[in-house]
Design a protein around this motif. Structure first.
Motif, PDB file in Angstrom:
ATOM      1  N   SER A  84     -11.258 -52.715 -61.468  1.00 51.59           N
ATOM      2  CA  SER A  84     -10.535 -52.081 -60.371  1.00 51.59           C
ATOM      3  C   SER A  84      -9.684 -50.937 -60.905  1.00 51.59           C
ATOM      4  CB  SER A  84      -9.650 -53.110 -59.665  1.00 51.59           C
ATOM      5  OG  SER A  84      -8.530 -53.447 -60.466  1.00 51.59           O
ATOM      6  N   VAL A  85      -9.192 -50.127 -60.005  1.00 48.75           N
ATOM      7  CA  VAL A  85      -8.331 -49.012 -60.399  1.00 48.75           C
ATOM      8  C   VAL A  85      -7.061 -49.537 -61.064  1.00 48.75           C
ATOM      9  CG1 VAL A  85      -6.927 -47.113 -59.538  1.00 48.75           C
ATOM     10  CG2 VAL A  85      -9.234 -47.444 -58.657  1.00 48.75           C
ATOM     11  N   HIS A  86      -6.473 -50.583 -60.487  1.00 44.90           N
ATOM     12  CA  HIS A  86      -5.271 -51.158 -61.086  1.00 44.90           C
ATOM     13  C   HIS A  86      -5.556 -51.668 -62.497  1.00 44.90           C
ATOM     14  CE1 HIS A  86      -3.548 -51.452 -56.912  1.00 44.90           C
ATOM     15  NE2 HIS A  86      -2.483 -51.093 -57.591  1.00 44.90           N
ATOM     16  N   GLU A  87      -6.714 -52.298 -62.685  1.00 44.62           N
ATOM     17  CA  GLU A  87      -7.064 -52.826 -64.005  1.00 44.62           C
ATOM     18  C   GLU A  87      -7.280 -51.699 -65.011  1.00 44.62           C
ATOM     19  OE1 GLU A  87      -9.204 -56.979 -62.539  1.00 44.62           O
ATOM     20  OE2 GLU A  87     -10.365 -55.129 -62.718  1.00 44.62           O
ATOM     21  N   ALA A  88      -7.965 -50.643 -64.591  1.00 46.54           N
ATOM     22  CA  ALA A  88      -8.170 -49.504 -65.485  1.00 46.54           C
ATOM     23  C   ALA A  88      -6.833 -48.885 -65.881  1.00 46.54           C
ATOM     24  CB  ALA A  88      -9.072 -48.464 -64.814  1.00 46.54           C
ATOM     25  N   GLN A  89      -5.930 -48.762 -64.908  1.00 47.49           N
ATOM     26  CA  GLN A  89      -4.608 -48.209 -65.211  1.00 47.49           C
ATOM     27  C   GLN A  89      -3.851 -49.101 -66.194  1.00 47.49           C
ATOM     28  OE1 GLN A  89      -2.990 -47.896 -61.253  1.00 47.49           O
ATOM     29  NE2 GLN A  89      -3.766 -45.821 -60.929  1.00 47.49           N
ATOM     30  N   SER A  90      -4.021 -50.420 -66.046  1.00 44.26           N
ATOM     31  CA  SER A  90      -3.346 -51.356 -66.954  1.00 44.26           C
ATOM     32  C   SER A  90      -3.870 -51.211 -68.377  1.00 44.26           C
ATOM     33  CB  SER A  90      -3.548 -52.797 -66.465  1.00 44.26           C
ATOM     34  OG  SER A  90      -2.924 -52.999 -65.217  1.00 44.26           O
ATOM     35  N   LEU A  91      -5.177 -51.007 -68.534  1.00 42.82           N
ATOM     36  CA  LEU A  91      -5.764 -50.840 -69.870  1.00 42.82           C
ATOM     37  C   LEU A  91      -5.267 -49.551 -70.522  1.00 42.82           C
ATOM     38  CD1 LEU A  91      -9.381 -52.056 -69.094  1.00 42.82           C
ATOM     39  CD2 LEU A  91      -7.811 -53.114 -70.732  1.00 42.82           C
ATOM     40  N   VAL A  92      -5.218 -48.484 -69.752  1.00 41.35           N
ATOM     41  CA  VAL A  92      -4.723 -47.210 -70.283  1.00 41.35           C
ATOM     42  C   VAL A  92      -3.262 -47.342 -70.703  1.00 41.35           C
ATOM     43  CG1 VAL A  92      -4.226 -44.802 -69.718  1.00 41.35           C
ATOM     44  CG2 VAL A  92      -6.362 -45.834 -68.936  1.00 41.35           C
ATOM     45  N   ALA A  98      -9.730 -60.037 -51.040  1.00 39.99           N
ATOM     46  CA  ALA A  98     -10.867 -59.353 -50.426  1.00 39.99           C
ATOM     47  C   ALA A  98     -11.181 -58.065 -51.176  1.00 39.99           C
ATOM     48  CB  ALA A  98     -10.567 -59.061 -48.955  1.00 39.99           C
ATOM     49  N   ASP A  99     -10.176 -57.487 -51.798  1.00 38.30           N
ATOM     50  CA  ASP A  99     -10.315 -56.240 -52.551  1.00 38.30           C
ATOM     51  C   ASP A  99      -9.476 -56.386 -53.812  1.00 38.30           C
ATOM     52  OD1 ASP A  99      -9.997 -53.616 -53.578  1.00 38.30           O
ATOM     53  OD2 ASP A  99     -10.232 -52.731 -51.591  1.00 38.30           O
ATOM     54  N   ALA A 100     -10.097 -56.203 -54.965  1.00 35.85           N
ATOM     55  CA  ALA A 100      -9.385 -56.398 -56.233  1.00 35.85           C
ATOM     56  C   ALA A 100      -8.213 -55.436 -56.395  1.00 35.85           C
ATOM     57  CB  ALA A 100     -10.352 -56.242 -57.408  1.00 35.85           C
ATOM     58  N   ASP A 101      -8.227 -54.317 -55.682  1.00 36.59           N
ATOM     59  CA  ASP A 101      -7.116 -53.367 -55.728  1.00 36.59           C
ATOM     60  C   ASP A 101      -6.165 -53.546 -54.550  1.00 36.59           C
ATOM     61  OD1 ASP A 101      -7.087 -51.608 -58.024  1.00 36.59           O
ATOM     62  OD2 ASP A 101      -9.052 -50.919 -57.367  1.00 36.59           O
ATOM     63  N   SER A 102      -6.189 -54.737 -53.960  1.00 36.55           N
ATOM     64  CA  SER A 102      -5.361 -55.011 -52.790  1.00 36.55           C
ATOM     65  C   SER A 102      -3.918 -54.542 -52.987  1.00 36.55           C
ATOM     66  CB  SER A 102      -5.371 -56.513 -52.492  1.00 36.55           C
ATOM     67  OG  SER A 102      -4.454 -56.827 -51.464  1.00 36.55           O
ATOM     68  N   LEU A 103      -3.341 -54.009 -51.905  1.00 38.57           N
ATOM     69  CA  LEU A 103      -1.947 -53.563 -51.929  1.00 38.57           C
ATOM     70  C   LEU A 103      -1.012 -54.592 -51.317  1.00 38.57           C
ATOM     71  CD1 LEU A 103      -2.530 -49.876 -50.792  1.00 38.57           C
ATOM     72  CD2 LEU A 103      -2.278 -50.744 -53.111  1.00 38.57           C
ATOM     73  N   SER A 104      -1.517 -55.796 -51.067  1.00 42.12           N
ATOM     74  CA  SER A 104      -0.680 -56.824 -50.451  1.00 42.12           C
ATOM     75  C   SER A 104       0.465 -57.206 -51.394  1.00 42.12           C
ATOM     76  CB  SER A 104      -1.515 -58.069 -50.125  1.00 42.12           C
ATOM     77  OG  SER A 104      -1.875 -58.758 -51.314  1.00 42.12           O
ATOM     78  N   GLY A 105       1.508 -57.780 -50.807  1.00 38.88           N
ATOM     79  CA  GLY A 105       2.626 -58.232 -51.619  1.00 38.88           C
ATOM     80  C   GLY A 105       2.201 -59.280 -52.632  1.00 38.88           C
ATOM     81  N   LYS A 106       1.261 -60.142 -52.240  1.00 33.94           N
ATOM     82  CA  LYS A 106       0.758 -61.158 -53.168  1.00 33.94           C
ATOM     83  C   LYS A 106       0.088 -60.517 -54.376  1.00 33.94           C
ATOM     84  CE  LYS A 106      -0.064 -64.749 -49.657  1.00 33.94           C
ATOM     85  NZ  LYS A 106      -1.113 -65.519 -48.953  1.00 33.94           N
ATOM     86  N   ALA A 107      -0.719 -59.486 -54.118  1.00 27.62           N
ATOM     87  CA  ALA A 107      -1.421 -58.818 -55.220  1.00 27.62           C
ATOM     88  C   ALA A 107      -0.443 -58.111 -56.138  1.00 27.62           C
ATOM     89  CB  ALA A 107      -2.452 -57.831 -54.668  1.00 27.62           C
ATOM     90  N   ARG A 108       0.563 -57.468 -55.572  1.00 23.07           N
ATOM     91  CA  ARG A 108       1.551 -56.784 -56.403  1.00 23.07           C
ATOM     92  C   ARG A 108       2.287 -57.781 -57.297  1.00 23.07           C
ATOM     93  NH1 ARG A 108       2.512 -53.855 -51.553  1.00 23.07           N
ATOM     94  NH2 ARG A 108       4.411 -55.047 -51.116  1.00 23.07           N
ATOM     95  N   LYS A 109       2.634 -58.937 -56.724  1.00 19.37           N
ATOM     96  CA  LYS A 109       3.335 -59.948 -57.495  1.00 19.37           C
ATOM     97  C   LYS A 109       2.425 -60.528 -58.580  1.00 19.37           C
ATOM     98  CE  LYS A 109       6.909 -61.007 -56.674  1.00 19.37           C
ATOM     99  NZ  LYS A 109       8.202 -60.489 -57.188  1.00 19.37           N
ATOM    100  N   ALA A 110       1.149 -60.727 -58.260  1.00 16.79           N
ATOM    101  CA  ALA A 110       0.209 -61.254 -59.257  1.00 16.79           C
ATOM    102  C   ALA A 110       0.090 -60.299 -60.442  1.00 16.79           C
ATOM    103  CB  ALA A 110      -1.157 -61.491 -58.619  1.00 16.79           C
ATOM    104  N   ARG A 111       0.053 -58.999 -60.177  1.00 15.99           N
ATOM    105  CA  ARG A 111      -0.020 -58.027 -61.279  1.00 15.99           C
ATOM    106  C   ARG A 111       1.249 -58.080 -62.122  1.00 15.99           C
ATOM    107  NH1 ARG A 111      -2.031 -54.828 -56.819  1.00 15.99           N
ATOM    108  NH2 ARG A 111      -4.300 -54.974 -56.861  1.00 15.99           N
ATOM    109  N   ASP A 112       2.379 -58.259 -61.468  1.00 14.74           N
ATOM    110  CA  ASP A 112       3.635 -58.357 -62.212  1.00 14.74           C
ATOM    111  C   ASP A 112       3.618 -59.546 -63.171  1.00 14.74           C
ATOM    112  OD1 ASP A 112       4.649 -56.148 -60.900  1.00 14.74           O
ATOM    113  OD2 ASP A 112       5.794 -57.307 -59.434  1.00 14.74           O
ATOM    114  N   TYR A 113       3.005 -60.645 -62.732  1.00 16.72           N
ATOM    115  CA  TYR A 113       2.988 -61.867 -63.527  1.00 16.72           C
ATOM    116  C   TYR A 113       1.776 -61.965 -64.458  1.00 16.72           C
ATOM    117  CZ  TYR A 113       6.641 -63.687 -60.394  1.00 16.72           C
ATOM    118  OH  TYR A 113       7.803 -63.879 -59.701  1.00 16.72           O
ATOM    119  N   GLY A 114       0.857 -60.995 -64.383  1.00 15.96           N
ATOM    120  CA  GLY A 114      -0.331 -61.051 -65.226  1.00 15.96           C
ATOM    121  C   GLY A 114      -1.350 -62.086 -64.764  1.00 15.96           C
TER     122      GLY A 114
END
Length: 416
Positions: free
Chosen positions: A246-254, A380-396
């Motif tokens: 996903s875009v978020h994942e690519a950004q995390s790798l960079v 539903a979308d790996a780049d979801s902008l939901s609050g849950k998705a944002r929190k999951a990215r924060d926690y890894g």
């Protein structure tokens, strides 16, 4: 932008109810003159700051709206496009409800009574028996509607429908009365906005390995060592859990490569090493199944592995091993076990209750909130902008799609 005429609008939204937190995710405006001539067209995606709802309907991905402006940012220009004009839409009550809700949320006012026309309602007079949908009305007049549920397409088709109504009308007084009322309507004065609108493209963020590798610096020297390599490979492994990037994942790798001091050449070498380990795992039983073949090809393409290297990996005589001293996870370290908490977000192919029932049958625990104890987020979308998705990215916490959940669940049954 003011002048006598009509402003045809169309909104794509996350759902049907602005009062229930649904949001606009795309809008288009088409100016039509008092005589039915198209004078101008504008469109933009809108970042709603939440998940996108039924993506199978509107076809907008979270990656598409990551860089799009918010409604508050585009509101001043939108107001100028509407000022002094009759608002027109197909099912106008729907679009006007969303318009008013979004303007209010952004702190902007609107006329006490918006002067509007609805091409769906007008069809009863101009196209009796043709049906109510935009597709039905356009078909009756041979108006092109290729690519419906894109705001620009629907707005242009509605504008042409309006033009056909104007041409077919016996008396112009009906239109002139609305135009005069719209010209007198008091839209609030707004600040000038310099925010650029962002039209939908075929792919706003192409999911290619090259695109994120090119963003990793080529600076020298590379001072990273085996510990940094393992950190990068661990994140890579988590990002490839669903065999997508996903875009978020690519950004995390960079971002991680920069933090660890890894240059592009080192990352490319680590990608080859990761692929070699995955290849060795696939050939460990002496058989390369169709699923393993597809897996190798998909991972190789995501990591920009040269095609000749991918082809060689399909030859069982080739032995590929990781470099000594560096552990390569290759996806084997992530498993679901009984009692793991799994959170769902977004509208998927099956209902929430069906997915939760399946999770319980697997011994997993459907959970409503994302905390550090959650093992997996299914979106539903790996780049979801939901609050849950944002929190999951924060926690890894890994974010996967519905298909990957099924694969992980299958692996859990196989390993039971």
């Amino acid at each position: 932008m003011a002048g006598p005429g009509f402003a045809v609008i169309d909104f794509e939204t996350t759902g049907l109810f602005p009062a229930h937190h649904d949001r606009v995710i795309e809008l288009a405006v088409v100016h039509v003159s008092d005589r039915g001539l198209i004078e101008g067209r504008w469109e933009t995606l809108v970042n709603p700051g939440r998940d996108l709802g039924r993506q199978d309907i509107h076809g907008i991905r979270a990656a598409d709206v990551l860089d799009a402006p918010s409604f508050a940012e585009i509101a001043p220009r939108l107001i100028e496009l509407l000022r002094g004009r009759v608002l027109v839409a197909h099912n106008a009550s729907f679009d006007i409800r969303f318009l008013l809700a979004e303007l209010s949320r952004a702190g902007h006012g609107a006329p006490a009574e918006i002067v509007s026309l609805c091409t769906m309602q007008l069809a009863r007079d101009f196209l009796p028996g043709a049906g109510r949908s935009l597709a039905d009305c356009c078909a009756a007049l041979d108006i092109d509607l290729d690519g419906a549920h894109r705001a620009s397409v629907d707005a242009l088709a509605t504008a042409r429908l309006l033009a056909a109504y104007i041409e077919a009308a016996d008396a112009p007084e009906f239109w002139f009365a609305h135009l005069a009322a719209a010209a007198a309507a008091a839209w609030p004065a707004g600040a000038v906005s310099s925010t650029a609108w962002c039209a939908r493209t075929v792919s706003s963020h192409p999911m290619t390995a090259d695109s994120f590798l090119e963003r990793i610096t080529t600076r020298l020297p590379d001072v990273a060592g085996p510990a940094e390599y393992v950190d990068y490979l661990a994140l890579l492994d988590r990002c490839l859990l669903d065999r997508a990037l996903s875009v978020h994942e690519a950004q995390s790798l960079v971002r991680l490569a920069g933090e660890l001091g890894l240059n592009r050449a080192t990352c490319e070498a680590l990608h080859r090493q990761y692929f070699a380990a995955l290849t060795a795992l696939a050939w460990s039983d002496g058989i390369l199944t169709g699923a393993e073949l597809a897996d190798l090809v998909s991972v190789g393409m995501l990591l920009a592995i040269p095609t000749e290297t991918i082809a060689a990996a399909l030859d069982e005589t080739r032995q590929q091993t990781p470099a000594p001293g560096v552990a390569v996870p290759a996806g084997a370290d992530f498993v679901l076990v009984a009692g793991d908490l799994v959170v769902l977000t977004g509208e998927m192919s099956r209902t929430r209750s069906e997915l939760e029932r399946e999770l319980r049958e697997l011994g997993l625990v459907p959970w409503r909130a994302v905390t550090k104890k959650v093992k997996l987020l299914v979106a539903a979308d790996a780049d979801s902008l939901s609050g849950k998705a944002r929190k999951a990215r924060d926690y890894g916490i890994p974010i996967v799609d519905e298909a990957t959940l099924a694969r992980l669940a299958g692996a859990r049954f196989a390993g039971a």
